[in-house]
Design an enzyme around this catalytic site. Structure first.
Site, PDB file in Angstrom:
ATOM      1  N   ASP A  22      -9.406 -64.439  23.161  1.00 22.83           N
ATOM      2  CA  ASP A  22      -8.000 -64.418  22.754  1.00 22.83           C
ATOM      3  C   ASP A  22      -7.158 -65.254  23.716  1.00 22.83           C
ATOM      4  O   ASP A  22      -5.957 -65.432  23.521  1.00 22.83           O
ATOM      5  CB  ASP A  22      -7.477 -62.986  22.606  1.00 22.83           C
ATOM      6  N   SER A  23      -7.810 -65.833  24.755  1.00 19.23           N
ATOM      7  CA  SER A  23      -7.148 -66.825  25.602  1.00 19.23           C
ATOM      8  C   SER A  23      -6.747 -68.045  24.768  1.00 19.23           C
ATOM      9  O   SER A  23      -5.981 -68.889  25.229  1.00 19.23           O
ATOM     10  CB  SER A  23      -8.059 -67.250  26.752  1.00 19.23           C
ATOM     11  N   ASP A  45     -13.521 -62.347  20.353  1.00 17.13           N
ATOM     12  CA  ASP A  45     -12.572 -61.365  20.875  1.00 17.13           C
ATOM     13  C   ASP A  45     -11.838 -60.674  19.737  1.00 17.13           C
ATOM     14  O   ASP A  45     -11.459 -61.318  18.759  1.00 17.13           O
ATOM     15  CB  ASP A  45     -11.514 -62.108  21.719  1.00 17.13           C
ATOM     16  N   LYS A  81     -15.921 -58.598  21.213  1.00 17.25           N
ATOM     17  CA  LYS A  81     -15.518 -58.149  22.560  1.00 17.25           C
ATOM     18  C   LYS A  81     -14.209 -57.378  22.455  1.00 17.25           C
ATOM     19  O   LYS A  81     -13.289 -57.808  21.760  1.00 17.25           O
ATOM     20  CB  LYS A  81     -15.346 -59.359  23.492  1.00 17.25           C
ATOM     21  N   GLU A 121     -11.312 -55.237  24.956  1.00 14.04           N
ATOM     22  CA  GLU A 121     -10.838 -54.832  26.287  1.00 14.04           C
ATOM     23  C   GLU A 121     -10.708 -53.318  26.256  1.00 14.04           C
ATOM     24  O   GLU A 121      -9.980 -52.775  25.427  1.00 14.04           O
ATOM     25  CB  GLU A 121      -9.500 -55.507  26.589  1.00 14.04           C
ATOM     26  N   GLU A 160     -13.925 -58.733  34.557  1.00 11.66           N
ATOM     27  CA  GLU A 160     -12.990 -59.806  34.931  1.00 11.66           C
ATOM     28  C   GLU A 160     -12.229 -59.488  36.216  1.00 11.66           C
ATOM     29  O   GLU A 160     -11.680 -58.395  36.386  1.00 11.66           O
ATOM     30  CB  GLU A 160     -11.983 -60.042  33.783  1.00 11.66           C
TER      31      GLU A 160
HETATM   32  O1  KIV Z   1     -10.076 -64.365  26.230  1.00  7.16           O
HETATM   33  C1  KIV Z   1     -10.804 -64.842  27.091  1.00  7.16           C
HETATM   34  O2  KIV Z   1     -10.985 -66.053  27.222  1.00  7.16           O
HETATM   35  C2  KIV Z   1     -11.478 -63.926  27.990  1.00  7.16           C
HETATM   36  C3  KIV Z   1     -12.087 -64.554  29.205  1.00  7.16           C
HETATM   37  C4  KIV Z   1     -11.057 -64.808  30.230  1.00  7.16           C
HETATM   38  C5  KIV Z   1     -13.189 -63.764  29.692  1.00  7.16           C
HETATM   39  O3  KIV Z   1     -11.510 -62.775  27.758  1.00  7.16           O
END
Ligand code: KIV
Length: 288
Positions: free
Chosen positions: A50-51, A89, A119, A121, A188
């Site tokens: 989600d970056s 994500d 993924k 969080e 992280e």
């Molecule tokens: O969203 C992302 O890119 C991440 C990484 C920083 C691990 O979760």
């Protein structure tokens, strides 16, 4: 030197890497062409993070990105890198309401994008969520340590696990996620001692993102690695300066247009001579 990934890399390969001590590389990826390059370069794990909210869409946090957008770009990455283990994500708001909401959205992500794993969080309250997903057969990577989606409650992007209490909480959470059925962990921004402790306390692969050398692999945001971002975390190895050649090429293109040097004859399509003579001859201005 890494070799192109010619065979599909699976979750079992990742588990085997943990057992053998063979470290695995993971990069974030958000588009088809870079996915092709990463697969050709032999990067076995790709994360559509989600970056993308930051490096693709320009938001200051990851909170605004939508599930729909992440599904679209994850499917592009899948098409570019069919052999990589593809992790997607789940964005802020797509699983926090209830385990059922998370399951519905994770299934949607998996069916529409073709990813292998999702993924999340996680905090302590997410054990039921992870278990619901695992029971449904969804491979979950549980993201612990610094959780950018919790920036509101954390008050910023400071690294985590600074005190014994904090470090113990992270280790306990990692163990809880493994018991709930998580297939892997992403850890992280923690000191290396915390990375070591999580690796020792759990039996599933741990991918570090600024978590020290004990982890079974590492991930960074690819635009940080490529030197394209103005600010990046200290743990990122900057392995290229892609910003300079890109900026130069964009500038040269603009200059050539302004100077009338582009388009030149070699950039133009040709009309058959007879047609051209008739066409040009027809017009008072001569259609040059
Ligand atoms: O969203 C992302 O890119 C991440 C990484 C920083 C691990 O979760």
């Amino acid at each position: 030197m890494s070799q192109a990934l010619t065979k599909r890399f699976t979750l079992n390969d990742l588990r085997a890497a943990r057992r053998s001590g063979h470290k695995v590389a993971m990069l974030t990826c958000y588009d088809y062409l870079n996915a092709q390059l990463m697969q050709e370069a032999g990067v076995p794990l790709l994360l559509v993070g989600d970056s993308a909210a930051n490096v693709i869409l320009g938001y200051p946090t990851t909170l605004p990105i939508s599930l729909h957008f992440l599904i679209e770009i994850t499917s592009a990455v899948r098409r570019g890198a069919p052999n990589c283990l593809l992790i997607a994500d789940m964005p802020f708001g797509s699983y926090q309401v209830s385990p059922q909401q998370g399951l519905r959205n994770a299934l949607r992500m998996m069916k529409l994008s073709g990813c292998d794993c999702i993924k999340l969080e996680v905090a302590q309250g997410h054990a039921q969520q992870v278990q619901t997903l695992a029971d449904a057969g969804v491979a979950v990577m549980a993201h612990v340590g610094l959780r950018p989606q919790a920036v509101g409650i954390l008050g910023g992007y400071r690294y985590q696990g600074r005190t014994v209490d904090e470090a113990e909480q992270i280790v306990a959470l990692a163990r809880q996620m493994e018991s709930a059925g998580a297939a892997a962990l992403l850890l992280e921004a923690v000191p290396p001692e915390v990375g070591r402790a999580v690796v020792d306390a759990t039996g599933i692969p741990v991918i570090g993102c600024g978590a020290g050398p004990a982890c079974h692999g590492s991930v960074v945001v690819s635009q940080d690695l490529l030197g394209m971002t103005a600010h990046r975390p200290r743990f990122v190895p900057v392995l290229a300066d892609m910003a300079t050649p890109l900026r130069t090429a964009y500038g040269q293109y603009a200059d050539q247009i302004v100077a009338g040097a582009y388009p030149a004859p070699e950039h133009q399509y040709e009309m058959p001579r007879e047609e051209k003579e008739k066409f040009v001859g027809k017009s008072p201005a001569g259609h040059q």
